[in-house]
Design an enzyme around this catalytic site. Structure first.
Site, PDB file in Angstrom:
ATOM      1  N   HIS A 240       0.814  -1.221   0.000  1.00  0.00           N
ATOM      2  CA  HIS A 240       0.000   0.000   0.000  1.00  0.00           C
ATOM      3  C   HIS A 240       0.846   1.270   0.000  1.00  0.00           C
ATOM      4  O   HIS A 240       0.334   2.368  -0.209  1.00  0.00           O
ATOM      5  CB  HIS A 240      -0.947   0.002   1.203  1.00  0.00           C
ATOM      6  CG  HIS A 240      -2.294   0.599   0.900  1.00  0.00           C
ATOM      7  ND1 HIS A 240      -2.476   1.610  -0.008  1.00  0.00           N
ATOM      8  CD2 HIS A 240      -3.527   0.322   1.387  1.00  0.00           C
ATOM      9  CE1 HIS A 240      -3.750   1.948  -0.067  1.00  0.00           C
ATOM     10  NE2 HIS A 240      -4.425   1.170   0.761  1.00  0.00           N
ATOM     11  N   ARG A 241       2.154   1.144   0.224  1.00  0.00           N
ATOM     12  CA  ARG A 241       3.030   2.308   0.082  1.00  0.00           C
ATOM     13  C   ARG A 241       3.169   2.692  -1.388  1.00  0.00           C
ATOM     14  O   ARG A 241       3.360   3.864  -1.729  1.00  0.00           O
ATOM     15  CB  ARG A 241       4.430   2.002   0.644  1.00  0.00           C
ATOM     16  CG  ARG A 241       4.482   1.706   2.123  1.00  0.00           C
ATOM     17  CD  ARG A 241       5.894   1.284   2.523  1.00  0.00           C
ATOM     18  NE  ARG A 241       6.342   0.107   1.785  1.00  0.00           N
ATOM     19  CZ  ARG A 241       7.550  -0.420   1.892  1.00  0.00           C
ATOM     20  NH1 ARG A 241       8.452   0.137   2.699  1.00  0.00           N
ATOM     21  NH2 ARG A 241       7.881  -1.500   1.193  1.00  0.00           N
TER      22      ARG A 241
END
Length: 469
Positions: free
Chosen positions: A440-441
């Site tokens: 999700h980064r």
């Protein structure tokens, strides 16, 4: 002159390897680049070539022992040697693990240490050919194999040292079974001692069928020597213990690092893949594709490459040290493969540049190498995104952990005939669930969702590819 060959870094930055099998014995004459041993790194079994031409003087390590990079593993007597009993002098390189009183003659201080050929080792050859030691000759006096007294000697690999030989002592002068690396890997997986098999191939070569026959009939199996990674157990015991090493050790460390470094998000999409399965059936009937192994994995791989070109954030890497996001403009597609040695993820280089037939051939070669245990370390690094096919185990969906350094991994579930709404009615359709985990980064929810939806759209209606490329 005595040349000591120390375990080199095999090019992957690994610090240790296990000696799986020796293919030489003291007294043997070897040539430059001759295959002398199989060593198992955390990623693959590698054939170790000889960096010298000469006579084997000493094997410093038995099979089954994990050796650190830089430790002495074998010494060679290269023509022009000084007396073997010469006392060590200042600057003499005494191999690691050699007991006091057993000395190796000095090497010139200015010479580089022996490493794999091609990595800078200097090779000296004698001008006169040496006679090879006769098979079955008596063991050489003195210590043929020098083993550190504190070394932890585990069970040897089938096909190396017979069970009747004391731990740490190799079979000197014994006839080595003739076989190929894939056959030796199969024998290790099945726990078969190649030395007890009779080869039916050309010139007595041991084949896969010979190994399988030995596993079924029993005479080729050595009950006292467990296969690599097998648990040391006692009949009736309530528990057994297996050393954590090689692929299992590497996989565990990588998965823990990935799980606790990258914030994982997993999304699921259930798709009616009946049109894709009908496409595959039509390809099987087409003579032009008769020799191609095009299957659902091939189509999913191509769909992933197309979707990745439309949503490039899934094909990236987070470089924490540089404080940068690395965007790949190619797809090195990793394929998670379950093997007897553990989980491997070899990858197809530039998979995005291949069509269905090219992907089919690459997947077939990758799968065959993984099963045979011949996957090279180079094929296990450099991947950018991964597919894992859990459907072959009858699993519908899961939450796969990212391969370290990658932004996404796609899990393919089993294809099942399921009641499904089709053209306003309920019909039995072939349905699959796709599971996408992403970092999700690097990948926002919208980007991951659109990427997964594109793959699903292609599988649900292969003609949609025309609108995407």
């Amino acid at each position: 002159m005595i040349k000591v060959f120390k375990l080199p870094d095999l090019g992957e930055g690994l610090t240790e390897s296990e000696i799986v099998a020796w293919h030489i014995a003291p007294g043997d004459t070897v040539t430059l680049n001759q295959h002398i041993a199989d060593v198992e790194t955390a990623k693959a079994v590698v054939e170790l070539p000889s960096p010298f031409a000469g006579t084997v003087s000493t094997l410093h390590q038995p099979t089954g022992v994990v050796v650190q990079v830089g430790e002495a593993i074998v010494s060679f007597d290269v023509e022009g040697a000084e007396p073997a009993a010469a006392a060590p002098t200042a600057g003499t390189d005494v191999p690691a693990g050699v007991p006091a009183g057993v000395a190796a003659p000095a090497e010139p201080a200015q010479e580089r240490e022996a490493v794999l050929v091609g990595y800078g080792a200097s090779v000296e050859r004698g001008g006169r050919p040496q006679r090879r030691a006769r098979r079955g000759a008596a063991p050489a006096p003195a210590a043929a194999i020098v083993v550190p007294a504190a070394a932890s000697v585990r069970a040897s690999v089938p096909g190396s040292v017979p069970a009747s030989v004391p731990a740490g002592v190799g079979a000197v002068g014994a006839e080595r079974p003739r076989s190929t690396p894939p056959v030796r890997a199969l024998a290790r997986d099945l726990g078969i001692d190649l030395a007890r098999l009779t080869g039916t191939g050309p010139d007595g070569l041991i084949t896969r069928d010979d190994v399988r026959a030995g596993a079924l009939t029993g005479p080729g199996a050595d009950a006292t020597v467990p296969a690599i990674g097998a648990a040391a157990s006692v009949p009736g015991a309530r528990e057994s213990r297996t050393p954590i090493k090689s692929v299992r050790k590497h996989t565990a460390a990588a998965m823990v690092r990935s799980a606790f470094t990258a914030p994982h998000v997993t999304e699921f999409l259930t798709v009616d893949v009946t049109p894709t399965m009908e496409l595959l059936d039509s390809l099987k009937r087409n003579r032009a594709f008769a020799d191609q192994r095009i299957n659902i994995l091939t189509v999913v791989a191509k769909a992933l490459c197309i979707a990745a070109s439309r949503h490039p954030s899934v094909n990236t890497r987070w470089d924490d040290e540089a404080g940068e996001i690395v965007q790949y403009h190619y797809v090195n597609l990793g394929i998670a493969a379950a093997t007897p040695r553990g989980l491997l993820v070899p990858n197809i280089t530039d998979a995005d540049a291949l069509g269905l037939t090219g992907l089919s051939a690459a997947l077939a070669a990758l799968t065959d190498a993984a099963r045979a245990g011949t996957t090279s370390p180079a094929a296990l690094s450099g991947g950018t995104i991964t597919i894992t096919n859990i459907g072959v185990f009858g699993i519908d969906a899961g939450t796969p952990i990212l391969n370290p350094g990658e932004a996404a991994i796609l899990a393919m579930g089993a294809i099942r005939r399921t009641p499904w709404e089709y053209k306003g009615e309920i019909a039995l359709r072939q349905v699959m669930t796709l599971s996408l985990s992403f970092d999700h980064r690097l990948v926002d929810g919208e980007q991951g969702s659109r990427f997964l939806a594109d793959i699903g759209a292609i599988l649900a209606e292969p003609g949609m590819v025309l609108t995407m490329v």
